[in-house]
Motif scaffolding. Structure first.
Motif, PDB file in Angstrom:
ATOM      1  N   UNK A  10       0.822  -1.208   0.000  1.00 37.08           N
ATOM      2  CA  UNK A  10       0.000   0.000   0.000  1.00 37.08           C
ATOM      3  C   UNK A  10       0.861   1.265   0.000  1.00 37.08           C
ATOM      4  N   UNK A  11       1.978   1.213   0.738  1.00 38.02           N
ATOM      5  CA  UNK A  11       2.886   2.367   0.758  1.00 38.02           C
ATOM      6  C   UNK A  11       3.482   2.601  -0.625  1.00 38.02           C
ATOM      7  N   UNK A  12       3.872   1.500  -1.287  1.00 34.73           N
ATOM      8  CA  UNK A  12       4.457   1.636  -2.618  1.00 34.73           C
ATOM      9  C   UNK A  12       3.420   2.118  -3.628  1.00 34.73           C
ATOM     10  N   UNK A  13       2.195   1.651  -3.500  1.00 36.21           N
ATOM     11  CA  UNK A  13       1.150   1.966  -4.479  1.00 36.21           C
ATOM     12  C   UNK A  13       0.796   3.450  -4.486  1.00 36.21           C
ATOM     13  N   UNK A  14       0.959   4.116  -3.340  1.00 33.96           N
ATOM     14  CA  UNK A  14       0.589   5.529  -3.234  1.00 33.96           C
ATOM     15  C   UNK A  14       1.291   6.389  -4.277  1.00 33.96           C
ATOM     16  N   UNK A  15       2.550   6.047  -4.620  1.00 36.15           N
ATOM     17  CA  UNK A  15       3.299   6.853  -5.590  1.00 36.15           C
ATOM     18  C   UNK A  15       3.686   6.053  -6.831  1.00 36.15           C
ATOM     19  N   UNK A  16       3.156   4.828  -6.963  1.00 37.69           N
ATOM     20  CA  UNK A  16       3.540   3.985  -8.104  1.00 37.69           C
ATOM     21  C   UNK A  16       2.757   4.367  -9.353  1.00 37.69           C
ATOM     22  N   UNK A  17       3.190   3.817 -10.469  1.00 36.73           N
ATOM     23  CA  UNK A  17       2.523   4.063 -11.747  1.00 36.73           C
ATOM     24  C   UNK A  17       1.509   2.942 -11.996  1.00 36.73           C
ATOM     25  N   UNK A  37       6.301   0.217  -9.619  1.00 33.38           N
ATOM     26  CA  UNK A  37       7.022   1.383  -9.101  1.00 33.38           C
ATOM     27  C   UNK A  37       7.672   2.178 -10.219  1.00 33.38           C
ATOM     28  N   UNK A  38       7.779   3.463 -10.001  1.00 34.89           N
ATOM     29  CA  UNK A  38       8.373   4.366 -10.983  1.00 34.89           C
ATOM     30  C   UNK A  38       9.878   4.471 -10.776  1.00 34.89           C
ATOM     31  N   UNK A  39      10.552   5.016 -11.771  1.00 38.66           N
ATOM     32  CA  UNK A  39      11.988   5.281 -11.638  1.00 38.66           C
ATOM     33  C   UNK A  39      12.248   6.234 -10.480  1.00 38.66           C
ATOM     34  N   UNK A  40      11.343   7.174 -10.289  1.00 37.12           N
ATOM     35  CA  UNK A  40      11.505   8.136  -9.196  1.00 37.12           C
ATOM     36  C   UNK A  40      11.421   7.441  -7.840  1.00 37.12           C
ATOM     37  N   UNK A  41      10.580   6.425  -7.746  1.00 39.52           N
ATOM     38  CA  UNK A  41      10.510   5.669  -6.492  1.00 39.52           C
ATOM     39  C   UNK A  41      11.816   4.934  -6.218  1.00 39.52           C
ATOM     40  N   UNK A  42      12.406   4.383  -7.268  1.00 38.53           N
ATOM     41  CA  UNK A  42      13.697   3.715  -7.080  1.00 38.53           C
ATOM     42  C   UNK A  42      14.758   4.725  -6.668  1.00 38.53           C
ATOM     43  N   UNK A  43      14.761   5.891  -7.283  1.00 44.31           N
ATOM     44  CA  UNK A  43      15.740   6.924  -6.916  1.00 44.31           C
ATOM     45  C   UNK A  43      15.541   7.377  -5.479  1.00 44.31           C
ATOM     46  N   UNK A  44      14.277   7.494  -5.061  1.00 43.44           N
ATOM     47  CA  UNK A  44      13.989   7.873  -3.672  1.00 43.44           C
ATOM     48  C   UNK A  44      14.465   6.790  -2.711  1.00 43.44           C
ATOM     49  N   UNK A 214      17.921  -0.763 -14.456  1.00 42.55           N
ATOM     50  CA  UNK A 214      18.788   0.242 -15.101  1.00 42.55           C
ATOM     51  C   UNK A 214      19.017   1.435 -14.185  1.00 42.55           C
ATOM     52  N   UNK A 215      18.015   1.796 -13.392  1.00 34.20           N
ATOM     53  CA  UNK A 215      18.187   2.896 -12.433  1.00 34.20           C
ATOM     54  C   UNK A 215      19.258   2.518 -11.409  1.00 34.20           C
ATOM     55  N   UNK A 216      19.193   1.291 -10.916  1.00 32.75           N
ATOM     56  CA  UNK A 216      20.210   0.829  -9.966  1.00 32.75           C
ATOM     57  C   UNK A 216      21.595   0.831 -10.597  1.00 32.75           C
ATOM     58  N   UNK A 217      21.681   0.351 -11.823  1.00 36.60           N
ATOM     59  CA  UNK A 217      22.978   0.259 -12.507  1.00 36.60           C
ATOM     60  C   UNK A 217      23.572   1.642 -12.755  1.00 36.60           C
ATOM     61  N   UNK A 218      22.730   2.590 -13.136  1.00 35.97           N
ATOM     62  CA  UNK A 218      23.218   3.920 -13.525  1.00 35.97           C
ATOM     63  C   UNK A 218      23.471   4.856 -12.347  1.00 35.97           C
ATOM     64  N   UNK A 219      22.840   4.609 -11.213  1.00 39.74           N
ATOM     65  CA  UNK A 219      22.913   5.580 -10.117  1.00 39.74           C
ATOM     66  C   UNK A 219      24.290   5.529  -9.439  1.00 39.74           C
ATOM     67  N   UNK A 220      24.958   6.662  -9.296  1.00 39.13           N
ATOM     68  CA  UNK A 220      26.315   6.675  -8.724  1.00 39.13           C
ATOM     69  C   UNK A 220      26.370   6.253  -7.261  1.00 39.13           C
ATOM     70  N   UNK A 221      25.251   6.378  -6.533  1.00 41.29           N
ATOM     71  CA  UNK A 221      25.261   6.013  -5.116  1.00 41.29           C
ATOM     72  C   UNK A 221      25.219   4.507  -4.904  1.00 41.29           C
ATOM     73  N   UNK A 222      24.820   3.762  -5.917  1.00 44.89           N
ATOM     74  CA  UNK A 222      24.790   2.293  -5.814  1.00 44.89           C
ATOM     75  C   UNK A 222      26.181   1.768  -6.130  1.00 44.89           C
TER      76      UNK A 222
END
Length: 478
Positions: A10-17, A37-44, A214-222
């Motif tokens: 339910x928490x994920x669904x609030x901002x998911x696509x 989930x959206x890319x923005x959710x993964x970034x968050x 791809x978000x995980x792969x590209x993000x410098x913090x990962x």
């Protein structure tokens, strides 16, 4: 469905696509809706994981160990919930799901032990000219955020094989579970929190794998990607990961040789090999797929193997007596049947099976299979095994190595020199002498050669791939 899973989703669904339907593989009925989930959710989630890392990295090894051990105890207390969840989402027969939960508990205990044992080494600086007067040593430090991409076939234990080591060394981790089996990893989140894990040190983000991965792969913090899945995706991840640490556990078509020297044990070996070939419908990366049998014992082996195979029961995965159940999806079922037909067209002998059984495929034995048939040279990931007769061990060894994969291989022999010869010459990561290639203990090193992988799992060995090694020298003469 357990309330903790619903709350997390339910928490994920609030901002998911939106959401997508989760389907029971055995009945093909809808279980629930899963957040896309959206890319923005993964970034968050990555940003939250970075913040949580500030807490994780200062925990003592004893504190991390205690959290992991308490988690193992909580899962043991909730074993029935976890096993039922695995069966619900993966269609795995309940006895195998219970076994997966047992292995998960054991894996967490190994992680708890190894959290207290991660040690560097002392280095003699005076071994080098002008190096005297210095005390030097190495330490291991956590790297930060780990991104884990996990498969459908072991939706709990293969998650723990990434989560346990990551938390044991003080990292945080984000799991992108297989779209078809996200519930077990979500259920795990609640247990880890109850065990005292800092908030957001473990997160689950559901949805489309290629996009979110791809978000995980590209993000410098990962700082690390750990992936279990197909060689095609694994190679793509490695090509895109840049300087990130990467561990890839990929495909296999595990081979087994049965020598004439074990003739007195043929029936026992056949019964074991049936389990290795058809457990969870063969949807296991180290499933026994290719069997090579010495011509002296081949006829007897096939007879016993056929009897044990045809005794397997297809049915409701919630029934403890069930051996076989529905495959993960209709596309997989269709592909496997096509591969069986291709092998027969190529000249293979169909000994048993080869037919659809409701939403599954009857356990299938093929003999005298061409090396060019897909069931021989690719990974079936289904209830199909080939049995080819060979004249001697050298012919078997050559056939076993004639593969793009190199994960596990097994050999049954009472000829000691032959056992050592196979152990050294097989082009795989793990050789099991007088055991099936489907054998895996959760603390052993586990990694493949060729297209089967890159890097190692197994708790202690995975931990070493999730840390920085730092060298420190103290010049006490200055």
């Amino acid at each position: 469905m357990l309330q903790s899973i619903e709350n997390y989703m339910n928490k994920l669904t609030k901002t998911s696509d939106g959401t997508y339907p989760l389907i029971n593989p055995h009945t093909r009925e809808k279980i629930t809706e899963i957040p896309e989930c959206t890319n923005e959710q993964m970034e968050a989630a990555i940003a939250k994981s970075e913040q949580a890392f500030q807490q994780m990295k200062v925990l003592s090894s004893a504190e991390r160990s205690d959290i992991l051990f308490k988690t193992s105890q909580l899962i043991e207390d909730k074993k029935e919930d976890f096993a039922n969840t695995i069966t619900l989402e993966s269609g795995k027969p309940i006895t195998f799901s219970q076994g997966e939960v047992d292995r998960t508990i054991q894996t967490l205990k190994f992680a708890a032990i190894e959290a207290r044992k991660l040690e560097g080494e002392s280095i003699r600086m005076d071994a080098a000219p002008n190096g005297a007067g210095r005390d030097a040593y190495t330490i291991f430090q956590p790297i930060g955020v780990v991104g884990a991409i996990t498969p459908f076939n072991f939706p709990l234990n293969l998650v723990i094989h990434k989560v346990g080591p990551a938390l044991a060394v003080g990292n945080t981790i984000i799991v992108k579970p297989a779209e078809k089996t996200p519930l077990s990893s979500i259920l795990l989140a609640n247990v880890l929190q109850e065990a005292g894990l800092p908030e957001n040190a473990y997160q689950v983000i559901t949805g489309d794998g290629p996009r979110l991965g791809k978000v995980l792969i590209d993000h410098p913090a990962v700082k690390k990607i750990t992936f279990t899945g197909s060689p095609q995706v694994g190679k793509l991840i490695k090509s895109q990961a840049g300087l990130k640490k990467v561990t890839l556990e990929l495909g296999s078509n595990s081979a087994l040789y049965i020598d004439k020297s074990v003739e007195s044990k043929i029936e026992e070996i056949a019964n074991k090999a049936v389990v290795g070939a058809f457990s969870y419908n063969g949807q296991v990366c180290i499933s026994t797929q290719r069997i090579y049998v010495h011509e002296t014992v081949s006829k007897s082996f096939i007879e016993h193997f056929k009897i044990a195979t045809e005794a397997l029961k297809y049915g409701d995965p919630n029934d403890p007596s069930t051996d076989m159940s529905g495959l993960i999806d209709e596309k997989t079922q269709k592909r496997i049947l096509e591969w069986i037909d291709e092998a027969v067209q190529d000249g293979a002998t169909l000994i048993t099976g080869g037919e659809k059984e409701e939403n599954g495929v009857k356990p299938t034995i093929l003999a005298n299979v061409s090396t060019h048939s897909k069931v021989s040279c690719q990974e079936v990931f289904g209830p199909v095994v080939i049995i080819n007769t060979v004249k001697n061990g050298e012919e078997a060894l050559e056939a076993m190595n004639d593969s793009e994969f190199g994960l596990n291989a097994g050999v049954f022999t009472y000829d000691l020199p032959q056992g050592f010869h196979f152990a050294h010459e097989l082009e795989v990561g793990q050789v099991l002498v007088n055991d099936l290639p489907t054998l895996r203990f959760d603390h052993m090193p586990y990694g493949g050669l060729k297209s089967s992988g890159y890097g190692y799992e197994g708790v202690k060995y995975a931990m070493r791939e999730m840390v920085h090694r730092k060298f420190i020298s103290m010049n006490y003469t200055f």
